[in-house]
Design a protein around this motif. Structure first.
Motif, mmCIF file in Angstrom:
data_model
loop_
_atom_site.group_PDB
_atom_site.id
_atom_site.type_symbol
_atom_site.label_atom_id
_atom_site.label_comp_id
_atom_site.label_asym_id
_atom_site.label_seq_id
_atom_site.Cartn_x
_atom_site.Cartn_y
_atom_site.Cartn_z
ATOM 1 N N UNK A 10 2.084 -7.405 4.106
ATOM 2 C CA UNK A 10 2.792 -8.378 3.278
ATOM 3 C C UNK A 10 2.663 -8.092 1.789
ATOM 4 N N UNK A 11 1.958 -7.021 1.424
ATOM 5 C CA UNK A 11 1.802 -6.712 -0.001
ATOM 6 C C UNK A 11 3.079 -6.070 -0.538
ATOM 7 N N UNK A 12 3.313 -6.150 -1.843
ATOM 8 C CA UNK A 12 4.503 -5.504 -2.430
ATOM 9 C C UNK A 12 4.363 -3.977 -2.399
ATOM 10 N N UNK A 13 5.478 -3.310 -2.474
ATOM 11 C CA UNK A 13 5.487 -1.854 -2.594
ATOM 12 C C UNK A 13 4.801 -1.447 -3.898
ATOM 13 N N UNK A 14 3.883 -0.473 -3.822
ATOM 14 C CA UNK A 14 3.227 0.003 -5.042
ATOM 15 C C UNK A 14 3.512 1.488 -5.256
ATOM 16 N N UNK A 134 2.315 3.606 8.831
ATOM 17 C CA UNK A 134 1.015 2.940 8.916
ATOM 18 C C UNK A 134 0.505 2.449 7.568
ATOM 19 N N UNK A 135 1.219 2.774 6.500
ATOM 20 C CA UNK A 135 0.888 2.264 5.175
ATOM 21 C C UNK A 135 1.897 1.235 4.661
ATOM 22 N N UNK A 136 3.107 1.226 5.219
ATOM 23 C CA UNK A 136 4.197 0.446 4.633
ATOM 24 C C UNK A 136 4.104 -1.052 4.905
ATOM 25 N N UNK A 218 -8.736 2.108 -1.902
ATOM 26 C CA UNK A 218 -8.097 3.082 -2.796
ATOM 27 C C UNK A 218 -6.606 2.812 -2.951
ATOM 28 N N UNK A 219 -5.949 2.464 -1.843
ATOM 29 C CA UNK A 219 -4.495 2.308 -1.843
ATOM 30 C C UNK A 219 -4.062 0.916 -2.310
ATOM 31 N N UNK A 220 -4.756 -0.124 -1.827
ATOM 32 C CA UNK A 220 -4.300 -1.499 -2.072
ATOM 33 C C UNK A 220 -5.099 -2.227 -3.145
ATOM 34 N N UNK A 221 -6.266 -1.706 -3.533
ATOM 35 C CA UNK A 221 -7.087 -2.359 -4.544
ATOM 36 C C UNK A 221 -8.447 -2.738 -3.994
ATOM 37 N N UNK A 222 -9.411 -2.946 -4.891
ATOM 38 C CA UNK A 222 -10.795 -3.199 -4.469
ATOM 39 C C UNK A 222 -10.953 -4.532 -3.740
ATOM 40 N N UNK A 223 -10.000 -5.431 -3.868
ATOM 41 C CA UNK A 223 -10.100 -6.706 -3.176
ATOM 42 C C UNK A 223 -9.667 -6.651 -1.731
ATOM 43 N N UNK A 224 -9.199 -5.492 -1.264
ATOM 44 C CA UNK A 224 -8.722 -5.337 0.111
ATOM 45 C C UNK A 224 -9.733 -4.577 0.953
ATOM 46 N N UNK A 225 -9.765 -4.926 2.244
ATOM 47 C CA UNK A 225 -10.705 -4.295 3.179
ATOM 48 C C UNK A 225 -10.123 -4.350 4.581
#
Length: 442
Positions: A10-14, A134-136, A218-225
């Motif tokens: 559900x995250x925006x495209x980066x 798997x990343x989209x 690395x891809x989505x930010x340090x707040x993601x796991x």
């Protein structure tokens, strides 16, 4: 700060998604280039090597035969050893086999080199698409996977433009430079892919949780796991053989049949475009105009279909694509002796309308199977669809010489309507589902 309630779908495209689309799509561009370049060089190459109709068909079909083996191997290797490692196998083979065509002296040697290039193409489909999907995010999944097909046709169009330019300025052996030109594109692709990370979904399926955590951050930010990928934690263990049972056999049948029926006429057209257009009385300037127009309309059709996937839906887009493009091929059979504008209109309609079936070739198999067997499913679909495409391509020159252009177009229409029938019976709708839901049998 954490984002434990936000799914990575559900995250925006980066920027990473944008770059990965280019890295994966670059493979489709090269695929379109290497598979289409043989059609540009075929006439001069046939004279230079003294090719018979049999060997013309075999060399045109050789890459498709290679794709059969490459798809199976690439799918298994990608699921077994990871997406990142296999990501560089295709470009390496593109470079080596393409360069070797500079010195080829026999039909058999050329067949083997084109076969090797086909293996590289077969490997590309499962690794590039599974890594990308798997990343989209969910909303971008269908359109971005479909974009890879657009890039395939862009690569094919580029092959025609560069190939024709080399032929006009390269002398009697220009076909060698035409065939070897794919090495440059392969080298650019290899360099572009440096620095690509492994899929966290694949890492998680292998129990490598810490590495998956690092990639997600690395891809989505340090707040993601891994907490943002909770559905993958519940995935049951599946093997390559699950493609034939566990409920996925029916899905594999659908993917294989619709994929096969959508590629047979297209590959036949691209491999023997000048011969097919000549049989339809498009010669000289009309043939040149026709080749450019038809290639452009293939691209336009794919772009339009890409825009429809999230609005019209996967299933509806596929059914309309097969139905209307099949009618266009039927028209070419009925009016094969018509004037040049009529032939161009019908051929252009086919090129425009088959776009829906083309773009869904990479969407459906990536959505309908879970992480453990996703690349395997794409590989099997790639391989089995190319069996029909290889046979169809090999039969085109024989069919044209024996039965004529009208019967050949009727056969292409029949194949397209078979694809329509299987799609009507088996095609599901997945546009509103996340990746885990789409792959679930529940």
């Amino acid at each position: 700060m954490t984002n434990s309630n936000v799914s990575i779908e559900d995250v925006p495209i980066n920027r990473f998604h944008q770059l990965l689309t280019v890295r994966s799509g670059g493979g489709s561009f090269v695929d379109g280039y290497v598979l289409s370049i043989v059609g540009v060089a075929m006439a001069q190459m046939s004279v230079g090597l003294g090719l018979t109709s049999f060997w013309q068909g075999m060399i045109a079909a050789s890459a498709l035969i290679g794709i059969f083996f490459g798809g199976f191997c690439g799918g298994w290797l990608t699921d077994r050893f990871g997406r990142r490692r296999v990501f560089f196998v295709g470009p390496t083979l593109f470079i080596l086999a393409s360069l070797a065509q500079l010195w080829v002296e026999s039909a058999v040697a050329l067949f083997l080199l084109r076969f090797s290039i086909g293996i590289a193409v077969g490997i590309e489909y499962p690794v590039a698409t599974s890594l990308l999907v798997e990343f989209l995010p969910k909303k971008s999944r269908g359109p971005r996977l479909a974009t890879l097909t657009v890039l395939w046709f862009a690569g094919a169009a580029t092959a025609y433009m560069i190939g024709e330019a080399i032929l006009h300025h390269g002398g009697d052996d220009a076909w060698r430079l035409v065939m070897a030109s794919a090495a440059v594109v392969g080298a650019l692709l290899f360099a572009l892919r440096l620095g690509t990370p492994e899929s966290p979904r694949w890492l998680l399926s292998k129990g490598r949780k810490q590495e998956a955590e690092q990639v997600i951050a690395q891809v989505y930010g340090v707040g993601f796991s891994l907490a943002n990928l909770p559905e993958e934690l519940k995935t049951r263990r599946l093997s390559f053989l699950s493609l034939l049972h566990s409920g996925y056999g029916k899905r594999m049948l659908f993917v294989t049949m619709f994929w096969t029926c959508s590629v047979i006429p297209v590959f036949a057209v691209y491999a023997f475009a000048p011969k097919v257009l000549g049989a339809l009385n498009l010669k000289g300037e009309w043939a040149s105009i026709g080749s450019v127009a038809i290639t452009s309309l293939f691209v336009v059709g794919c772009i339009i279909a890409t825009r429809l996937l999230n609005t019209l839906g996967r299933r509806t887009t596929l059914l309309h694509s097969f139905f209307w493009s099949g009618l266009a091929l039927l028209g070419l059979g009925l009016f094969s002796g018509a004037s040049e504008p009529v032939i161009l209109l019908l051929f252009g309609a086919y090129a425009l309308l088959i776009g829906g079936a083309q773009v869904l070739q990479l969407v459906y198999p990536n959505e309908l199977f879970p992480t453990e067997i996703r690349a395997g499913a794409v590989g099997v679909g790639t391989s089995l669809s190319r069996v029909g495409a290889a046979v169809g391509t090999w039969l085109v020159p024989i069919g044209l010489d024996t039965y004529g252009i009208g019967a050949t177009m009727y056969a292409a229409a029949a194949v397209t309507f078979v694809g329509l029938a299987f799609s009507y019976l088996l095609a599901p709708e997945t546009r509103s589902l996340n990746l885990q839901q789409a792959a679930s049998l529940a």
